[in-house]
Design a protein around this motif. Structure first.
Motif, mmCIF file in Angstrom:
data_model
loop_
_atom_site.group_PDB
_atom_site.id
_atom_site.type_symbol
_atom_site.label_atom_id
_atom_site.label_comp_id
_atom_site.label_asym_id
_atom_site.label_seq_id
_atom_site.Cartn_x
_atom_site.Cartn_y
_atom_site.Cartn_z
ATOM 1 N N TYR A 84 0.813 -1.217 0.000
ATOM 2 C CA TYR A 84 0.000 0.000 0.000
ATOM 3 C C TYR A 84 0.848 1.268 0.000
ATOM 4 C CZ TYR A 84 -3.905 -3.120 0.941
ATOM 5 O OH TYR A 84 -4.842 -4.116 0.851
ATOM 6 N N ARG A 85 2.110 1.157 0.436
ATOM 7 C CA ARG A 85 2.984 2.327 0.402
ATOM 8 C C ARG A 85 3.478 2.628 -1.014
ATOM 9 N NH1 ARG A 85 4.895 -0.123 5.152
ATOM 10 N NH2 ARG A 85 6.782 -0.862 4.099
ATOM 11 N N THR A 86 3.200 1.723 -1.955
ATOM 12 C CA THR A 86 3.568 1.958 -3.357
ATOM 13 C C THR A 86 2.356 2.342 -4.211
ATOM 14 O OG1 THR A 86 3.217 -0.346 -4.098
ATOM 15 C CG2 THR A 86 5.355 0.179 -3.100
ATOM 16 N N VAL A 87 1.174 2.359 -3.597
ATOM 17 C CA VAL A 87 -0.061 2.612 -4.345
ATOM 18 C C VAL A 87 -0.054 3.974 -5.027
ATOM 19 C CG1 VAL A 87 -2.499 3.200 -3.953
ATOM 20 C CG2 VAL A 87 -1.624 1.001 -3.205
ATOM 21 N N SER A 88 0.539 4.980 -4.381
ATOM 22 C CA SER A 88 0.580 6.314 -4.992
ATOM 23 C C SER A 88 1.332 6.292 -6.318
ATOM 24 C CB SER A 88 1.224 7.322 -4.032
ATOM 25 O OG SER A 88 2.481 6.853 -3.576
ATOM 26 N N ASN A 89 2.431 5.525 -6.375
ATOM 27 C CA ASN A 89 3.192 5.409 -7.626
ATOM 28 C C ASN A 89 2.386 4.682 -8.693
ATOM 29 O OD1 ASN A 89 5.272 6.603 -6.229
ATOM 30 N ND2 ASN A 89 6.385 4.708 -5.868
ATOM 31 N N LEU A 114 -7.175 -2.021 -6.419
ATOM 32 C CA LEU A 114 -5.884 -1.762 -5.782
ATOM 33 C C LEU A 114 -5.846 -2.301 -4.356
ATOM 34 C CD1 LEU A 114 -4.940 1.904 -6.824
ATOM 35 C CD2 LEU A 114 -3.933 -0.235 -7.650
ATOM 36 N N PHE A 115 -6.944 -2.113 -3.625
ATOM 37 C CA PHE A 115 -6.982 -2.558 -2.235
ATOM 38 C C PHE A 115 -6.905 -4.079 -2.134
ATOM 39 C CE2 PHE A 115 -9.303 -4.034 1.506
ATOM 40 C CZ PHE A 115 -8.544 -3.448 2.496
ATOM 41 N N GLY A 159 -4.924 0.783 10.812
ATOM 42 C CA GLY A 159 -3.753 1.581 10.472
ATOM 43 C C GLY A 159 -3.275 1.306 9.050
ATOM 44 N N VAL A 160 -3.329 0.050 8.639
ATOM 45 C CA VAL A 160 -2.970 -0.329 7.269
ATOM 46 C C VAL A 160 -3.919 0.335 6.272
ATOM 47 C CG1 VAL A 160 -2.893 -2.261 5.632
ATOM 48 C CG2 VAL A 160 -1.887 -2.514 7.908
ATOM 49 N N PHE A 161 -5.212 0.331 6.593
ATOM 50 C CA PHE A 161 -6.206 0.934 5.693
ATOM 51 C C PHE A 161 -5.999 2.447 5.579
ATOM 52 C CE2 PHE A 161 -10.711 2.254 4.739
ATOM 53 C CZ PHE A 161 -10.711 1.758 3.441
ATOM 54 N N ILE A 162 -5.633 3.089 6.682
ATOM 55 C CA ILE A 162 -5.341 4.526 6.644
ATOM 56 C C ILE A 162 -4.129 4.789 5.753
ATOM 57 C CG2 ILE A 162 -4.610 6.520 8.025
ATOM 58 C CD1 ILE A 162 -6.256 5.367 10.342
ATOM 59 N N THR A 163 -3.127 3.919 5.828
ATOM 60 C CA THR A 163 -1.957 4.036 4.959
ATOM 61 C C THR A 163 -2.369 3.957 3.493
ATOM 62 O OG1 THR A 163 -0.544 2.997 6.635
ATOM 63 C CG2 THR A 163 0.290 3.017 4.372
ATOM 64 N N PHE A 164 -3.239 3.013 3.175
ATOM 65 C CA PHE A 164 -3.748 2.873 1.808
ATOM 66 C C PHE A 164 -4.446 4.153 1.350
ATOM 67 C CE2 PHE A 164 -7.583 1.801 -0.723
ATOM 68 C CZ PHE A 164 -6.961 1.409 -1.903
ATOM 69 N N LEU A 165 -5.321 4.691 2.176
ATOM 70 C CA LEU A 165 -6.077 5.894 1.810
ATOM 71 C C LEU A 165 -5.146 7.089 1.607
ATOM 72 C CD1 LEU A 165 -9.148 5.600 4.234
ATOM 73 C CD2 LEU A 165 -9.089 5.079 1.788
ATOM 74 N N THR A 177 -1.455 17.160 -12.109
ATOM 75 C CA THR A 177 -0.042 17.448 -12.383
ATOM 76 C C THR A 177 0.587 16.283 -13.132
ATOM 77 O OG1 THR A 177 0.794 16.439 -10.334
ATOM 78 C CG2 THR A 177 0.099 18.742 -10.226
ATOM 79 N N GLU A 178 1.794 16.507 -13.658
ATOM 80 C CA GLU A 178 2.489 15.461 -14.403
ATOM 81 C C GLU A 178 3.416 14.643 -13.514
ATOM 82 O OE1 GLU A 178 4.422 17.074 -17.787
ATOM 83 O OE2 GLU A 178 2.564 17.694 -18.772
ATOM 84 N N THR A 179 3.604 15.059 -12.293
ATOM 85 C CA THR A 179 4.425 14.296 -11.357
ATOM 86 C C THR A 179 3.907 14.515 -9.934
ATOM 87 O OG1 THR A 179 6.662 13.926 -10.498
ATOM 88 C CG2 THR A 179 6.084 16.175 -11.143
ATOM 89 N N ILE A 180 4.086 13.523 -9.104
ATOM 90 C CA ILE A 180 3.622 13.621 -7.713
ATOM 91 C C ILE A 180 4.787 13.510 -6.732
ATOM 92 C CG2 ILE A 180 1.405 12.578 -8.288
ATOM 93 C CD1 ILE A 180 2.497 9.999 -6.841
ATOM 94 N N TYR A 181 5.994 13.291 -7.244
ATOM 95 C CA TYR A 181 7.068 12.819 -6.376
ATOM 96 C C TYR A 181 7.596 13.877 -5.407
ATOM 97 C CZ TYR A 181 6.647 8.890 -9.452
ATOM 98 O OH TYR A 181 6.133 7.840 -10.152
ATOM 99 N N SER A 182 7.632 15.139 -5.822
ATOM 100 C CA SER A 182 8.077 16.186 -4.891
ATOM 101 C C SER A 182 7.090 16.315 -3.735
ATOM 102 C CB SER A 182 8.202 17.525 -5.626
ATOM 103 O OG SER A 182 9.203 17.450 -6.605
ATOM 104 N N PHE A 183 5.792 16.335 -4.074
ATOM 105 C CA PHE A 183 4.772 16.439 -3.031
ATOM 106 C C PHE A 183 4.772 15.187 -2.149
ATOM 107 C CE2 PHE A 183 0.422 15.754 -1.476
ATOM 108 C CZ PHE A 183 0.227 16.938 -0.775
ATOM 109 N N LYS A 184 4.927 14.029 -2.774
ATOM 110 C CA LYS A 184 4.952 12.781 -2.011
ATOM 111 C C LYS A 184 6.113 12.774 -1.024
ATOM 112 C CE LYS A 184 5.391 7.772 -2.419
ATOM 113 N NZ LYS A 184 5.490 6.593 -3.312
#
Length: 271
Positions: A84-89, A114-115, A159-165, A177-184
């Protein structure tokens, strides 16, 4: 009843797909497990030196044993949410590359996919983690109560579910935006501070500790760890669960709202 069965089979298949993918990379996961003794051996040496230099047995309300157990539990509980910590990517990539098309045109919800995929992918770590948490319960020499242990596991899972969200919310920034990595990186650096990754929150000044109560990071890992190493009563665990449920409810509303707004910005251009 039949639609519910069909839906269950559909998302069970997603979980099974995640499980199969994890088996492919099982050796990498086992290598990470073998690294644990070296990491916590070093932590034991460092914190033993700190306790000795300060001439005390308690720092931030924790003994040396509890502190080492704290960092060990961070790894164990963190393994529950490894995918779930990779879901944003994953979400960012699917939005920018137009991969959402295959989900929008099929009777399956993308975020649910995804979940459940992640649930299957994390099956091995969750089984091993639950066994370790049970061992910790015995190691801490507490009287074992099934209800108490179940409530602690529930704290971990929420806690795991909150991480996913949280990572879904970060990933959905790609609608604009075209990238999320700076904000992430910014969010995760703040998160590492207020989730207790660097130091237990009990060592922070009072105002910072209180401020963390209004952020989701605390409820992802810190509170689940405290639920295991500091022997809270069932009523105290109930308070942790209540705070987690409030946090989950707020984040679910945010995810729903941002998804509804973001999907209207989605474009997938043909080649």
């Amino acid at each position: 009843m039949k639609p519910m069965v069909v839906k269950f089979r559909k998302y069970f298949a997603c979980a099974r797909l995640g499980y199969v993918n994890r088996r492919i990379f099982l050796s990498e996961w086992l290598e990470n497990i073998l690294y644990i003794p070296f990491r916590y051996g070093l932590l034991l040496i460092i914190w033993s030196a700190i306790f000795k230099s300060l001439g005390t047995n308690v720092i931030g309300g924790m003994t040396r044993q509890q502190l080492i157990m704290y960092y060990f539990m961070f790894t164990v509980i963190g393994s529950f949410s490894s995918y779930y910590r990779t879901v944003s990517n994953v979400l960012c990539k699917d939005i920018l590359q137009g991969n959402l098309n295959r989900f929008l045109c099929r009777p399956i919800k993308y975020l649910s996919y995804l979940f459940f995929f992640g649930a299957g992918y994390n099956l091995y770590p969750c089984i091993l983690g639950t066994v370790i948490l049970l061992a910790v319960e015995i190691f801490m020499m507490r009287e074992f109560y099934i209800l108490s242990f179940f409530l602690r596991i529930l704290v971990v899972l929420i806690g795991v579910f909150i991480t996913f969200l949280l990572h879904v919310l970060i990933g959905m920034i790609a609608f604009w935006t075209e990238t999320i990595y700076s904000f992430k990186d910014l969010v995760l650096h703040v998160g590492s501070f207020f989730s207790g990754t660097l130091l237990p929150l009990s060592m922070f000044p009072g105002i910072m500790n209180r401020f963390s109560l209004y952020m989701p990071f605390r409820y992802m890992t810190y509170e689940p760890i405290i639920a295991f190493i500091q022997s809270p009563s069932c009523s105290e665990i109930g308070m942790i669960l209540g705070n987690q449920m409030i946090c989950t409810g707020i984040m679910l509303v945010l995810v729903w709202f941002v998804w509804k707004k973001g999907i209207t910005k989605y474009e997938a251009l043909g080649g």
